[in-house]
Write a protein that holds these residues in place. Structure first.
Motif, PDB file in Angstrom:
ATOM      1  N   LYS A  74      58.210  48.844  62.624  1.00  0.00           N
ATOM      2  CA  LYS A  74      58.684  47.984  63.718  1.00  0.00           C
ATOM      3  C   LYS A  74      59.182  46.642  63.188  1.00  0.00           C
ATOM      4  CE  LYS A  74      55.482  49.671  67.262  1.00  0.00           C
ATOM      5  NZ  LYS A  74      54.415  49.247  68.187  1.00  0.00           N
ATOM      6  N   ALA A  75      58.404  46.038  62.301  1.00  0.00           N
ATOM      7  CA  ALA A  75      58.777  44.730  61.757  1.00  0.00           C
ATOM      8  C   ALA A  75      60.065  44.835  60.937  1.00  0.00           C
ATOM      9  CB  ALA A  75      57.637  44.175  60.901  1.00  0.00           C
ATOM     10  N   ARG A  76      60.159  45.877  60.142  1.00  0.00           N
ATOM     11  CA  ARG A  76      61.356  46.091  59.318  1.00  0.00           C
ATOM     12  C   ARG A  76      62.591  46.222  60.199  1.00  0.00           C
ATOM     13  NH1 ARG A  76      64.393  50.252  57.079  1.00  0.00           N
ATOM     14  NH2 ARG A  76      64.912  49.955  54.888  1.00  0.00           N
ATOM     15  N   ALA A  77      62.472  46.990  61.274  1.00  0.00           N
ATOM     16  CA  ALA A  77      63.604  47.158  62.203  1.00  0.00           C
ATOM     17  C   ALA A  77      63.989  45.825  62.841  1.00  0.00           C
ATOM     18  CB  ALA A  77      63.249  48.189  63.275  1.00  0.00           C
ATOM     19  N   ALA A  78      62.992  45.008  63.175  1.00  0.00           N
ATOM     20  CA  ALA A  78      63.277  43.702  63.780  1.00  0.00           C
ATOM     21  C   ALA A  78      63.993  42.786  62.789  1.00  0.00           C
ATOM     22  CB  ALA A  78      61.988  43.050  64.271  1.00  0.00           C
ATOM     23  N   ILE A  79      63.580  42.829  61.540  1.00  0.00           N
ATOM     24  CA  ILE A  79      64.215  41.990  60.514  1.00  0.00           C
ATOM     25  C   ILE A  79      65.643  42.444  60.270  1.00  0.00           C
ATOM     26  CG2 ILE A  79      64.187  41.376  58.060  1.00  0.00           C
ATOM     27  CD1 ILE A  79      61.071  41.616  58.257  1.00  0.00           C
ATOM     28  N   THR A 114      63.536  44.996  52.003  1.00  0.00           N
ATOM     29  CA  THR A 114      63.878  44.505  53.341  1.00  0.00           C
ATOM     30  C   THR A 114      64.158  43.003  53.307  1.00  0.00           C
ATOM     31  OG1 THR A 114      62.587  46.243  54.387  1.00  0.00           O
ATOM     32  CG2 THR A 114      63.054  44.286  55.726  1.00  0.00           C
ATOM     33  N   LEU A 115      63.327  42.256  52.614  1.00  0.00           N
ATOM     34  CA  LEU A 115      63.548  40.810  52.515  1.00  0.00           C
ATOM     35  C   LEU A 115      64.865  40.502  51.819  1.00  0.00           C
ATOM     36  CD1 LEU A 115      59.935  39.628  51.586  1.00  0.00           C
ATOM     37  CD2 LEU A 115      61.080  39.447  53.816  1.00  0.00           C
ATOM     38  N   ARG A 116      65.176  41.250  50.775  1.00  0.00           N
ATOM     39  CA  ARG A 116      66.438  41.030  50.047  1.00  0.00           C
ATOM     40  C   ARG A 116      67.663  41.407  50.881  1.00  0.00           C
ATOM     41  NH1 ARG A 116      63.741  43.890  45.688  1.00  0.00           N
ATOM     42  NH2 ARG A 116      62.839  42.337  44.298  1.00  0.00           N
ATOM     43  N   ASN A 117      67.547  42.457  51.693  1.00  0.00           N
ATOM     44  CA  ASN A 117      68.705  43.000  52.409  1.00  0.00           C
ATOM     45  C   ASN A 117      68.796  42.577  53.873  1.00  0.00           C
ATOM     46  OD1 ASN A 117      69.606  44.403  50.114  1.00  0.00           O
ATOM     47  ND2 ASN A 117      68.170  46.055  50.513  1.00  0.00           N
ATOM     48  N   ARG A 118      67.979  41.650  54.299  1.00  0.00           N
ATOM     49  CA  ARG A 118      68.012  41.210  55.698  1.00  0.00           C
ATOM     50  C   ARG A 118      69.340  40.509  55.976  1.00  0.00           C
ATOM     51  NH1 ARG A 118      66.042  37.256  52.766  1.00  0.00           N
ATOM     52  NH2 ARG A 118      66.317  35.106  53.465  1.00  0.00           N
ATOM     53  N   ALA A 162      71.902  37.655  56.740  1.00  0.00           N
ATOM     54  CA  ALA A 162      71.887  36.329  56.112  1.00  0.00           C
ATOM     55  C   ALA A 162      71.287  35.240  56.993  1.00  0.00           C
ATOM     56  CB  ALA A 162      73.300  35.941  55.692  1.00  0.00           C
ATOM     57  N   HIS A 163      71.313  35.411  58.303  1.00  0.00           N
ATOM     58  CA  HIS A 163      70.826  34.360  59.210  1.00  0.00           C
ATOM     59  C   HIS A 163      69.338  34.498  59.559  1.00  0.00           C
ATOM     60  CE1 HIS A 163      71.663  37.696  61.914  1.00  0.00           C
ATOM     61  NE2 HIS A 163      70.787  37.141  62.739  1.00  0.00           N
ATOM     62  N   VAL A 164      68.693  35.575  59.131  1.00  0.00           N
ATOM     63  CA  VAL A 164      67.317  35.854  59.548  1.00  0.00           C
ATOM     64  C   VAL A 164      66.312  35.173  58.614  1.00  0.00           C
ATOM     65  CG1 VAL A 164      65.578  37.655  59.939  1.00  0.00           C
ATOM     66  CG2 VAL A 164      67.957  38.031  60.633  1.00  0.00           C
ATOM     67  N   HIS A 165      65.433  34.356  59.213  1.00  0.00           N
ATOM     68  CA  HIS A 165      64.323  33.724  58.501  1.00  0.00           C
ATOM     69  C   HIS A 165      63.106  34.634  58.643  1.00  0.00           C
ATOM     70  CE1 HIS A 165      66.502  29.854  58.376  1.00  0.00           C
ATOM     71  NE2 HIS A 165      66.936  30.221  59.564  1.00  0.00           N
ATOM     72  N   VAL A 166      62.328  34.780  57.576  1.00  0.00           N
ATOM     73  CA  VAL A 166      61.111  35.583  57.626  1.00  0.00           C
ATOM     74  C   VAL A 166      59.960  34.729  57.093  1.00  0.00           C
ATOM     75  CG1 VAL A 166      59.947  37.704  56.910  1.00  0.00           C
ATOM     76  CG2 VAL A 166      62.424  37.710  57.277  1.00  0.00           C
ATOM     77  N   VAL A 167      58.875  34.689  57.866  1.00  0.00           N
ATOM     78  CA  VAL A 167      57.682  33.940  57.486  1.00  0.00           C
ATOM     79  C   VAL A 167      56.552  34.949  57.266  1.00  0.00           C
ATOM     80  CG1 VAL A 167      56.075  32.107  58.142  1.00  0.00           C
ATOM     81  CG2 VAL A 167      58.462  32.006  58.927  1.00  0.00           C
ATOM     82  N   MET A 203      64.063  34.262  63.681  1.00  0.00           N
ATOM     83  CA  MET A 203      62.878  34.214  62.835  1.00  0.00           C
ATOM     84  C   MET A 203      61.953  35.380  63.173  1.00  0.00           C
ATOM     85  SD  MET A 203      59.998  31.204  62.576  1.00  0.00           S
ATOM     86  CE  MET A 203      61.175  30.038  61.902  1.00  0.00           C
ATOM     87  N   VAL A 204      61.462  36.032  62.141  1.00  0.00           N
ATOM     88  CA  VAL A 204      60.451  37.073  62.287  1.00  0.00           C
ATOM     89  C   VAL A 204      59.243  36.644  61.467  1.00  0.00           C
ATOM     90  CG1 VAL A 204      59.864  39.500  61.918  1.00  0.00           C
ATOM     91  CG2 VAL A 204      62.194  38.879  62.610  1.00  0.00           C
TER      92      VAL A 204
END
Length: 189
Positions: free
Chosen positions: A104-109, A139-143, A145-150, A116-117
Motif C-alpha cells: 500500500k505504501a509503495r503504491a502511494a509513493i 521505491t525511494l530511488r524511483n519515486r 520527483a515531487h514526492v517527499h518520503v519521511v 508527502m508520504v
C-alpha cells in the motif's frame, strides 16, 4: 550555560539547486522521531499539500492522539500492523501485515498523488527481515520527483541513511520511563 552573541549576518548561502522531493529519516534511540514526522505532515497539510501517513507497527483500529487529530484535520493515517512484536500473538502474521502494508505504501509513493508520504516505524519490519530492503530502496530511488518520503524508527538501515537527503538521529539523554514514570496519554501516544 554560556551566553552567545546572536549572529548579525546570515550564516549560510541560499541554495541554488532544483526544488524536488526529498527523503527524510528520523532515527535513533531518543524520543521524537514520529512526532517530528507528524510535524512535517502538519506543515505540508497547512500548505494545502496532500499527505498520507502509514504506521507500520500500529493496528488499523488504533485511536491514539495523533489518529484523532489527523482525522479531524482530514489527514489520512493508516495503521498497518498488529502492534510491537512483544504484543503480537503471531509473528508470521506480523510479517505478512508488514509486507501487505508496504504494498500500500509503495503504491502511494509511486502513484505520485501525495506531496508527502510518511512511513512511521518502518525500520522495525525492515530490521526484523519482514520486508525486502531492496524494494524499499528501489521505491525511494524511483519515486516521482515531487514526492517527499519521511521514514522513522530506531536502527535505520545504513543503506537508507546513505540514500536519504536529510537524516536526524534522536539521541537519548534522559527519559522519564527510566525514572519509573509510566507513559502519559497525550505525550507518549
Amino acid at each position: 550555560m554560556e551566553i552567545e552573541t546572536p549572529p548579525t549576518e546570515k550564516p549560510y548561502e541560499k541554495a541554488e539547486g532544483e526544488r524536488r522531493g526529498i527523503v527524510i529519516v528520523n532515527t535513533g534511540d531518543g524520543k521524537g522521531k514520529s512526532t517530528a514526522a507528524f510535524g512535517l505532515a502538519l506543515r505540508a497539510h497547512g500548505r494545502g499539500k496532500p499527505v498520507k501517513i502509514f504506521q507500520f507497527m500500529k493496528v488499523p483500529s488504533a485511536r491514539f492522539g495523533e489518529h484523532r487529530m489527523f482525522e479531524q484535520l482530514g489527514i489520512p493515517i493508516e495503521g498497518l500492523g498488529d502492534g510491537f512484536s512483544w504484543k503480537s500473538q503471531d509473528l508470521e502474521r506480523s510479517g505478512q501485515l508488514a509486507r501487505d502494508g508496504w504494498a500500500k505504501a509503495r503504491a502511494a509513493i509511486l502513484g505520485g498523488d501525495y506531496f508527502m508520504v510518511t512511513l512511521d516505524e518502518i525500520t522495525y519490519p525492515l530490521i526484523y527481515g519482514w520486508m525486502p530492503l531492496d524494494d524499499v530502496l528501489e521505491t525511494l530511488r524511483n519515486r516521482p520527483a515531487h514526492v517527499h518520503v519521511v521514514l522513522t524508527g530506531r536502527r535505520c538501515p545504513p543503506e537508507i541513511v546513505a540514500l536519504a537527503d536529510t537524516v536526524t538521529e534522536m539521541t537519548l539523554v534522559k527519559h522519564a520511563f527510566q525514572a519509573g514514570i509510566p507513559a502519559q496519554r497525550g505525550i507518549e501516544d
